[in-house]
Design a protein around this motif. Structure first.
Motif, PDB file in Angstrom:
ATOM      1  N   GLU A  90       0.833  -1.202   0.000  1.00  0.00           N
ATOM      2  CA  GLU A  90       0.000   0.000   0.000  1.00  0.00           C
ATOM      3  C   GLU A  90       0.872   1.260   0.000  1.00  0.00           C
ATOM      4  O   GLU A  90       0.587   2.227  -0.716  1.00  0.00           O
ATOM      5  CB  GLU A  90      -0.904  -0.025   1.226  1.00  0.00           C
ATOM      6  CG  GLU A  90      -1.933   1.061   1.279  1.00  0.00           C
ATOM      7  CD  GLU A  90      -2.818   0.920   2.506  1.00  0.00           C
ATOM      8  OE1 GLU A  90      -2.948   1.911   3.248  1.00  0.00           O
ATOM      9  OE2 GLU A  90      -3.378  -0.170   2.709  1.00  0.00           O
TER      10      GLU A  90
ATOM     11  N   ALA B 250       2.349   1.712  -3.439  1.00  0.00           N
ATOM     12  CA  ALA B 250       1.337   2.217  -4.361  1.00  0.00           C
ATOM     13  C   ALA B 250       1.117   3.710  -4.153  1.00  0.00           C
ATOM     14  O   ALA B 250       0.981   4.478  -5.111  1.00  0.00           O
ATOM     15  CB  ALA B 250       0.031   1.456  -4.186  1.00  0.00           C
TER      16      ALA B 250
ATOM     17  N   LYS C 243       1.687   6.888  -6.797  1.00  0.00           N
ATOM     18  CA  LYS C 243       0.678   7.917  -7.072  1.00  0.00           C
ATOM     19  C   LYS C 243       1.255   9.318  -6.868  1.00  0.00           C
ATOM     20  O   LYS C 243       0.957  10.235  -7.623  1.00  0.00           O
ATOM     21  CB  LYS C 243      -0.535   7.753  -6.149  1.00  0.00           C
ATOM     22  CG  LYS C 243      -1.461   6.636  -6.512  1.00  0.00           C
ATOM     23  CD  LYS C 243      -2.635   6.636  -5.541  1.00  0.00           C
ATOM     24  CE  LYS C 243      -3.498   5.420  -5.684  1.00  0.00           C
ATOM     25  NZ  LYS C 243      -4.572   5.396  -4.687  1.00  0.00           N
TER      26      LYS C 243
END
Length: 148
Positions: free
Chosen positions: A64, A67, A71
């Motif tokens: 997570e 990720a 972004k």
């Protein structure tokens, strides 16, 4: 006597660790204070299941964080601020303002404590800030400060 620690015990080990303790120490100190449980096959199996679940959770949290770092590379947070003569801002752009703007503009929620500012932002321009997302994952956030 083999016991599984339920809490960190100074000089013995960490929580969830299987240790060999003397019979008297285990019976008179560790077990009555609920600092440890006997290492029965059932308790050992439970300990292994908890370790496996903890490793899976850490792997998910690391994925997570990676990720979120991916972004952050793609976005530029725009913040408008008031300034006086010479392009100097009234006050500074804080980590809280950056976190709020990131959440409002892109829907990415990062706690303000994870945004690292080497020095306060006190002038217009574009800045690259580091975000420590945990598990040794560091993302780069681009912040553009413009005049309101």
């Amino acid at each position: 006597m083999k016991v599984i620690l339920q809490q960190d015990v100074k000089g013995q080990g960490k929580k969830g660790q299987l240790i060999e303790a003397s019979d008297g120490y285990a019976r008179n100190f560790l077990l009555p204070r609920k600092l440890a449980v006997l290492a029965t096959p059932e308790n050992v199996n439970t300990m292994k299941q908890q370790e496996k679940a903890k490793r899976a959770q850490e792997a998910a949290e690391k994925a997570e964080a990676e990720a979120a770092a991916a972004k952050l590379k793609e976005v530029t947070v725009k913040i408008q601020a008031k300034a006086g003569n010479g392009g100097r801002l009234f006050g500074a752009v804080t980590s809280k303002e950056i976190a709020d703007a990131l959440s409002a503009q892109y829907g990415i929620t990062i706690p303000k404590a994870k945004i690292v500012q080497d020095e306060p932002i006190k002038a217009f321009g574009t800045y690259n800030l580091k975000c420590k997302l945990g598990y040794e994952v560091v993302g780069t956030l681009k912040v553009m400060v413009t005049e309101a």
